[in-house]
Scaffold this active site. Structure first.
Site, PDB file in Angstrom:
ATOM      1  N   ASN A 127     -10.586   0.155   0.863  1.00  0.00           N
ATOM      2  CA  ASN A 127      -9.126   0.240   0.795  1.00  0.00           C
ATOM      3  C   ASN A 127      -8.674  -0.238  -0.594  1.00  0.00           C
ATOM      4  O   ASN A 127      -8.802  -1.412  -0.921  1.00  0.00           O
ATOM      5  CB  ASN A 127      -8.548  -0.651   1.907  1.00  0.00           C
ATOM      6  N   HIS A 141      -3.230   7.146   3.142  1.00  0.00           N
ATOM      7  CA  HIS A 141      -3.698   5.889   2.556  1.00  0.00           C
ATOM      8  C   HIS A 141      -5.063   5.551   3.162  1.00  0.00           C
ATOM      9  O   HIS A 141      -5.212   5.441   4.381  1.00  0.00           O
ATOM     10  CB  HIS A 141      -2.680   4.778   2.834  1.00  0.00           C
ATOM     11  N   CYS A 169       0.821  -1.227   0.000  1.00  0.00           N
ATOM     12  CA  CYS A 169       0.000   0.000   0.000  1.00  0.00           C
ATOM     13  C   CYS A 169       0.849   1.269   0.000  1.00  0.00           C
ATOM     14  O   CYS A 169       0.346   2.352  -0.258  1.00  0.00           O
ATOM     15  CB  CYS A 169      -0.936  -0.001   1.201  1.00  0.00           C
TER      16      CYS A 169
HETATM   17  O1  UT7 Z   1      -3.648  -1.343   4.085  1.00  0.00           O
HETATM   18  C1  UT7 Z   1      -3.650  -1.821   5.415  1.00  0.00           C
HETATM   19  C2  UT7 Z   1      -4.770  -2.798   5.502  1.00  0.00           C
HETATM   20  N1  UT7 Z   1      -5.196  -3.197   6.802  1.00  0.00           N
HETATM   21  C3  UT7 Z   1      -6.097  -2.541   7.571  1.00  0.00           C
HETATM   22  O2  UT7 Z   1      -6.491  -1.430   7.352  1.00  0.00           O
HETATM   23  C4  UT7 Z   1      -6.613  -3.310   8.757  1.00  0.00           C
HETATM   24  C5  UT7 Z   1      -6.304  -2.731  10.102  1.00  0.00           C
HETATM   25  N2  UT7 Z   1      -7.125  -3.401  11.073  1.00  0.00           N
HETATM   26  C6  UT7 Z   1      -8.410  -3.050  11.307  1.00  0.00           C
HETATM   27  O3  UT7 Z   1      -8.882  -2.073  10.798  1.00  0.00           O
HETATM   28  C7  UT7 Z   1      -9.209  -3.886  12.267  1.00  0.00           C
HETATM   29  O4  UT7 Z   1      -8.338  -4.749  12.974  1.00  0.00           O
HETATM   30  C8  UT7 Z   1     -10.321  -4.706  11.540  1.00  0.00           C
HETATM   31  C9  UT7 Z   1     -11.373  -3.768  10.968  1.00  0.00           C
HETATM   32  C10 UT7 Z   1      -9.723  -5.543  10.422  1.00  0.00           C
HETATM   33  C11 UT7 Z   1     -11.001  -5.636  12.536  1.00  0.00           C
HETATM   34  O5  UT7 Z   1     -11.491  -4.895  13.638  1.00  0.00           O
HETATM   35  P1  UT7 Z   1     -11.158  -5.358  15.120  1.00  0.00           P
HETATM   36  O6  UT7 Z   1     -11.822  -4.408  16.017  1.00  0.00           O
HETATM   37  O7  UT7 Z   1      -9.669  -5.512  15.233  1.00  0.00           O
HETATM   38  O8  UT7 Z   1     -11.916  -6.735  15.198  1.00  0.00           O
HETATM   39  P2  UT7 Z   1     -11.367  -8.191  15.561  1.00  0.00           P
HETATM   40  O9  UT7 Z   1     -10.520  -8.721  14.443  1.00  0.00           O
HETATM   41  O10 UT7 Z   1     -10.786  -8.158  16.930  1.00  0.00           O
HETATM   42  O11 UT7 Z   1     -12.712  -9.001  15.599  1.00  0.00           O
HETATM   43  C12 UT7 Z   1     -13.745  -8.718  16.552  1.00  0.00           C
HETATM   44  C13 UT7 Z   1     -14.917  -9.629  16.265  1.00  0.00           C
HETATM   45  C14 UT7 Z   1     -14.510 -11.093  16.110  1.00  0.00           C
HETATM   46  O12 UT7 Z   1     -15.527 -11.890  16.674  1.00  0.00           O
HETATM   47  P3  UT7 Z   1     -15.365 -12.508  18.154  1.00  0.00           P
HETATM   48  O13 UT7 Z   1     -14.128 -13.360  18.064  1.00  0.00           O
HETATM   49  O14 UT7 Z   1     -15.192 -11.332  19.066  1.00  0.00           O
HETATM   50  O15 UT7 Z   1     -16.638 -13.259  18.337  1.00  0.00           O
HETATM   51  C15 UT7 Z   1     -14.491 -11.298  14.609  1.00  0.00           C
HETATM   52  O16 UT7 Z   1     -14.741 -12.645  14.260  1.00  0.00           O
HETATM   53  O17 UT7 Z   1     -15.532  -9.265  15.027  1.00  0.00           O
HETATM   54  C16 UT7 Z   1     -15.657 -10.435  14.194  1.00  0.00           C
HETATM   55  N3  UT7 Z   1     -15.588 -10.011  12.817  1.00  0.00           N
HETATM   56  C17 UT7 Z   1     -16.686  -9.625  12.121  1.00  0.00           C
HETATM   57  N4  UT7 Z   1     -17.980  -9.544  12.471  1.00  0.00           N
HETATM   58  C18 UT7 Z   1     -18.839  -9.094  11.531  1.00  0.00           C
HETATM   59  C19 UT7 Z   1     -14.513  -9.909  12.000  1.00  0.00           C
HETATM   60  N5  UT7 Z   1     -14.888  -9.470  10.801  1.00  0.00           N
HETATM   61  C20 UT7 Z   1     -16.216  -9.288  10.839  1.00  0.00           C
HETATM   62  C21 UT7 Z   1     -17.178  -8.830   9.906  1.00  0.00           C
HETATM   63  N6  UT7 Z   1     -18.470  -8.750  10.302  1.00  0.00           N
HETATM   64  N7  UT7 Z   1     -16.834  -8.462   8.653  1.00  0.00           N
END
Ligand code: UT7
Length: 317
Positions: free
Chosen positions: A272, A242, A108
């Protein structure tokens, strides 16, 4: 370097969060709250090179020069249907240019790396007009059964034409190798000599670690380029970051202490788009007439590698 034209293109198919919620266990509320993304444009029957050529032609038209005046094409790209030749070489043929062409992959952050390379070519007198572009299709890298990654991305291409000038005030790029946090691994052709098991692994991301590293790198890169340019954070007209995720951008904005009006965003509409996000946003501001001569623009990006980079450029089209 001086920017004299910009262009962008994205695929025609819009996918809303509600569309995704019919395909997998997710919801508009979850995606909006965690990312700020509402829709994204995804490749269907277009080819990435179609989008890249369209963005390039628009940038040339905006610059008012012909493709034959280009001395170099540098394209940031992570994945396209052709591993070789480069997207830049394919675009060269589409727009009717005749010049050296190269793709670079810094994930990116690739567009900032491309700016750094272009500046070196301009400074050494090797080129007078360069097409600096980014074309990305991250929706072809994700596992569409992995709701934690596939909801984040969209496809597109952005381009700018640059010439010699005094616009680039500072640029910084860096890389700290950390493969496991964000990667995409493809299987190569089998040979009679490779005996190890090989995997194809769609885009894999440690979301929270990427989040933390992105914020830390962007804040420190922006501080460094401001200091190199002898500028204060309030001297910058717009910060074009970005477009990974609204929450990341908002964290950076708070840690950096700048007002929201200085941070234009389109991640809500486009998701993104990897390294294409900054040139696409730049083109949007240019087309909307929001940029004035003398405006100072700070770009900052971060991505797999882990790479990051920032630059400050004066708008003087
Ligand atoms: O160019 C760089 C690219 N990368 C990024 O920009 C990503 C940077 N990271 C983030 O923005 C965040 O970490 C995410 C948006 C990817 C995820 O958010 P988070 O607050 O870190 O969530 P998490 O991964 O800790 O997941 C929390 C919960 C989980 O469920 P449990 O285990 O708490 O029951 C996930 O399974 O949210 C669940 N989850 C979803 N639920 C509904 C993960 N993806 C989804 C989804 N819809 N799409």
């Amino acid at each position: 370097m001086r920017i004299i034209g910009t262009g962008s293109a994205y695929p025609k198919r819009t996918i809303t969060n509600d569309d995704l919620s019919h395909m997998m266990e997710t919801s508009d509320a979850w995606i909006r709250e965690r990312t700020g993304i509402c829709t994204r444009q995804v490749i269907t029957d277009e080819l990435l090179e179609d989008l890249a050529a369209e963005a390039a032609q628009k940038a040339l038209d905006d610059a008012g020069i012909g493709a034959r005046e280009l001395d170099y094409i540098i394209c940031s790209n992570v994945v396209s249907e052709y591993v070789t030749p480069s997207v830049a070489s394919i675009v060269e043929g589409r727009i009717g240019a005749d010049c050296p062409c190269v793709d670079l992959n810094a994930a990116c952050t690739g567009f900032i790396y491309a700016i750094d390379f272009a500046e070196a070519l301009l400074q050494t007198g090797r080129a007078n007009h360069i097409l600096v572009m980014a074309a990305e299709e991250p929706t072809r890298m994700v596992d569409w059964n992995d709701r934690s990654t596939c909801v984040l991305f969209g496809d597109g291409a952005g381009a700018m034409v640059v010439t010699r000038g005094e616009g680039l005030r500072a640029v910084k790029v860096s890389s700290k190798s950390n493969v496991d946090v964000l990667y995409y691994k493809r299987k190569l052709e089998p040979t009679p000599f490779v005996t190890k098991e090989e995997d194809h692994i769609p885009l894999s991301m440690a979301g929270q670690e990427v989040f933390r590293t992105a914020v830390t790198c962007a804040v420190s890169d922006l501080m460094d380029v401001l200091s190199e340019a002898g500028l204060d954070k309030d001297d910058i007209t717009y910060y074009l970051l970005h477009q990974a995720n609204f929450r990341i951008l908002d964290y950076i904005r708070h840690r950096f202490g700048v007002e929201g009006s200085k941070l234009p965003m389109n991640v809500d509409k486009l998701g993104n788009t990897s390294s294409a996000s900054i040139p696409m946003l730049l083109d949007e501001l240019n087309r909307e007439g929001k940029l004035k001569s003398g405006d100072l623009l700070a770009f900052s990006a971060f991505g797999a590698g882990f790479t990051s980079g920032a630059c400050i450029i004066e708008w003087n089209k």
